[in-house]
Design a protein around this motif. Structure first.
Motif, short mmCIF file in Angstrom:
data_model
loop_
_atom_site.label_atom_id
_atom_site.label_comp_id
_atom_site.label_asym_id
_atom_site.label_seq_id
_atom_site.Cartn_x
_atom_site.Cartn_y
_atom_site.Cartn_z
N ALA A 41 -0.68 15.97 -2.15
CA ALA A 41 0.64 16.03 -1.51
C ALA A 41 1.48 14.82 -1.85
CB ALA A 41 0.47 16.16 0.00
N GLN A 42 0.82 13.66 -1.97
CA GLN A 42 1.56 12.44 -2.27
C GLN A 42 1.99 12.41 -3.74
OE1 GLN A 42 -1.54 9.94 -0.79
NE2 GLN A 42 -0.51 9.59 1.14
N ILE A 43 1.15 12.96 -4.61
CA ILE A 43 1.53 13.05 -6.01
C ILE A 43 2.73 13.95 -6.16
CG2 ILE A 43 0.77 13.86 -8.28
CD1 ILE A 43 -2.07 13.10 -7.50
N GLU A 44 2.70 15.10 -5.46
CA GLU A 44 3.82 16.03 -5.52
C GLU A 44 5.08 15.39 -4.97
OE1 GLU A 44 5.10 20.40 -3.70
OE2 GLU A 44 3.06 19.61 -3.45
N GLN A 45 4.93 14.64 -3.87
CA GLN A 45 6.08 13.96 -3.27
C GLN A 45 6.69 12.96 -4.26
OE1 GLN A 45 5.27 11.00 -0.25
NE2 GLN A 45 6.93 11.80 1.01
N ALA A 46 5.83 12.27 -4.99
CA ALA A 46 6.31 11.23 -5.91
C ALA A 46 7.01 11.82 -7.13
CB ALA A 46 5.13 10.37 -6.37
N THR A 47 6.74 13.10 -7.44
CA THR A 47 7.29 13.67 -8.66
C THR A 47 8.47 14.59 -8.39
OG1 THR A 47 5.67 15.45 -8.53
CG2 THR A 47 5.11 13.53 -9.88
N THR A 48 8.87 14.73 -7.10
CA THR A 48 9.99 15.60 -6.77
C THR A 48 11.22 14.79 -6.44
OG1 THR A 48 9.24 15.68 -4.48
CG2 THR A 48 8.54 17.47 -5.94
N LEU A 94 0.83 -1.21 0.00
CA LEU A 94 0.00 0.00 0.00
C LEU A 94 0.86 1.26 0.00
CD1 LEU A 94 -2.93 -0.82 2.46
CD2 LEU A 94 -3.17 -0.01 0.11
N LEU A 95 1.89 1.26 0.83
CA LEU A 95 2.77 2.42 0.90
C LEU A 95 3.45 2.65 -0.45
CD1 LEU A 95 4.48 1.89 4.39
CD2 LEU A 95 2.45 3.26 3.84
N ASN A 96 3.89 1.59 -1.09
CA ASN A 96 4.51 1.72 -2.41
C ASN A 96 3.52 2.23 -3.45
OD1 ASN A 96 7.04 0.82 -1.53
ND2 ASN A 96 6.53 -1.33 -1.93
N GLN A 97 2.30 1.72 -3.38
CA GLN A 97 1.26 2.10 -4.35
C GLN A 97 1.00 3.61 -4.32
OE1 GLN A 97 -2.44 0.02 -3.78
NE2 GLN A 97 -3.59 1.43 -5.09
N TYR A 98 1.05 4.19 -3.13
CA TYR A 98 0.77 5.62 -3.00
C TYR A 98 2.03 6.45 -2.80
CZ TYR A 98 -4.10 4.31 -2.81
OH TYR A 98 -5.35 3.83 -3.13
N ASN A 99 3.17 5.88 -3.16
CA ASN A 99 4.44 6.61 -3.14
C ASN A 99 4.75 7.23 -1.77
OD1 ASN A 99 4.93 6.32 -6.08
ND2 ASN A 99 3.12 7.66 -6.22
N ILE A 100 4.43 6.48 -0.72
CA ILE A 100 4.70 6.95 0.64
C ILE A 100 6.06 6.40 1.05
CG2 ILE A 100 3.92 6.94 3.04
CD1 ILE A 100 1.06 6.49 1.95
N ARG A 110 -2.35 14.19 6.63
CA ARG A 110 -1.64 15.48 6.53
C ARG A 110 -0.13 15.30 6.55
NH1 ARG A 110 -5.69 16.93 10.31
NH2 ARG A 110 -4.21 16.95 12.07
N MET A 111 0.33 14.24 7.18
CA MET A 111 1.77 13.98 7.27
C MET A 111 2.27 13.07 6.15
SD MET A 111 2.91 15.68 9.88
CE MET A 111 4.44 14.90 10.43
N ASN A 112 1.38 12.70 5.23
CA ASN A 112 1.72 11.78 4.14
C ASN A 112 2.20 10.42 4.66
OD1 ASN A 112 1.10 13.70 2.18
ND2 ASN A 112 3.17 14.55 2.24
N TRP A 113 1.55 9.97 5.74
CA TRP A 113 1.85 8.64 6.28
C TRP A 113 0.83 7.60 5.82
CZ3 TRP A 113 2.18 10.21 12.18
CH2 TRP A 113 3.32 11.00 12.39
#
Length: 394
Positions: free
Chosen positions: A387-394, A313-319, A373-376
């Motif tokens: 926020a998670q999409i942005e995290q995955a693309t930076t 799950l964490l991998n799927q959502y780039n966490i 909110r913490m992207n956990w």
């Protein structure tokens, strides 16, 4: 405006822990202290602090130190002007489950005793020791502060020893608080683990079954009320301990800190079913009896089934930085022991009122939102949050 000189100076040991950070924020936000010092073994940058704690727990108020060391403790208690701290809140110690005895002896028992002796030597006006209600013999009816003592967690065994040693220290202005399961936004202990487990069961489209029975007590208290209660009891103590009778209650005030909801497994199970839209239930008597005989194997089996799907799950959502939350079960958290406390003494003697009198479904949803909110947290809407999409693309 209030006069800062009339306000107490405050030292929070373990101030970056779950309770310590909420206490620091409560004192800071309400301008209750002339100075706040937070001491902890870990650095703020590594403590998974949410943005709302960053000011109260900033580096200007922080000191990294191991308070189980006498020389270190002495330095922390010494202020530049030669004075000492007025109030000391001991939120420190190792609160993890299933640790080796030596870890609890050093990080919990010794820390409490060293800090308590230094506080007594310095004439600190108020010292509070945070303990646990797991020191009582498990009962399905609420246990009062005078109930039979029989720790059922290894952590509780050393908390009880710390209580006893602190009460032997001459001149220590001591209060002991024994807490129920503390929960709230960003929590990573029992309630947080259950939420993570339920999220995996949602993904697997499976029923979430619990050991033992729906009536097994698992009493709770919200962390914001714990912070309020700690400050409240400090004011009660320094203003004369109104209504405390040493002859019948003992020299040291001891209080259970627990909400009024009498939380049990059935209540939590119903909330999980509603939030995650999954079936929940309880294993039958036979399965529970087998698990009781070999609890370690039962826990290992559960962890084997849940940890890999959680990782997926964490991998799927780039966490990539999932914080301190996990569905990993510790054997101590699922013992067949009622955690059931009577909090009437604290309410009646100190006149404290809980702002969150019982755990609700909304309380648990707020915890999930805080994880988001913490992207956990892997969301349940089928799409990563912005926020998670942005995290995955930076």
């Amino acid at each position: 405006m209030s006069n800062p000189a009339s306000k107490p100076s405050v030292l929070i040991i373990g101030g970056l822990g779950f309770i310590g950070r909420y206490l620091a924020k409560y004192i800071y936000d309400n301008d209750l202290a002339s100075e706040i010092k937070i001491v902890d073994k870990q650095l703020p940058q590594l403590a998974w602090l949410a943005p709302e704690f960053e000011t109260a727990c900033s580096m200007e108020r922080f000191q990294q130190a191991d308070m189980s060391r006498e020389q270190t403790c002495e330095k922390v208690f010494s202020r530049p002007d030669g004075s000492t701290w007025d109030y000391v809140f001991n939120c420190g110690g190792d609160t993890r489950y299933c640790q080796q005895d030596e870890i609890y002896k050093q990080r919990s028992l010794k820390l409490s005793v060293v800090a308590g002796k230094e506080a007594a030597k310095r004439g600190v006006k108020f010292f509070v020791e945070l303990s646990t209600g797991a020191i009582y013999k498990p009962e399905s009816t609420p246990t009062k502060e005078t109930a039979k003592i029989k720790p059922w967690l290894k952590l509780a065994k050393y908390k009880l020893q710390a209580e006893n040693e602190l009460q032997k220290i001459p001149g220590l202005n001591l209060v002991i608080v024994r807490m129920a399961n503390v929960y709230g936004e960003y929590c990573s202990k029992l309630v947080g683990t259950m939420l993570c487990m339920a999220r995996v069961y949602k993904e697997l489209d499976r029923e979430m079954k619990w050991l033992w029975t729906k009536d097994l007590k698992s009493n709770t208290v919200h962390v914001k009320d714990v912070a309020r209660a700690l400050w409240h009891v400090s004011q009660w103590y320094v203003n004369g301990k109104e209504n405390w009778d040493e002859r019948s209650m003992g020299e040291t005030p001891v209080f259970n800190i627990v909400d009024e909801g009498d939380t049990d497994q059935g209540i939590l199970s119903e909330f999980m079913a509603s939030i995650f839209q999954i079936k929940t239930g309880f294993h039958g008597t036979l399965v529970s009896q087998i698990a009781r005989l070999n609890l370690g194997s039962a826990v290992d089996e559960e962890n084997d089934e849940l940890l890999q799907p959680w990782g997926d799950l964490l991998n799927q959502y780039n966490i990539t930085r999932p914080g301190p939350i996990t569905p990993y079960l510790e054997g101590d958290t699922i013992k067949d022991c009622d955690f059931c406390l009577d909090g009437s003494r604290f309410r009646e003697i100190t006149k404290f009122e809980y702002s969150v009198p019982k755990v609700t479904e909304e309380c648990l949803r707020e915890i999930i939102d805080s994880y988001g909110r913490m992207n956990w947290w892997p969301p349940m809407d089928g799409a990563p949050k912005a926020a998670q999409i942005e995290q995955a693309t930076t």
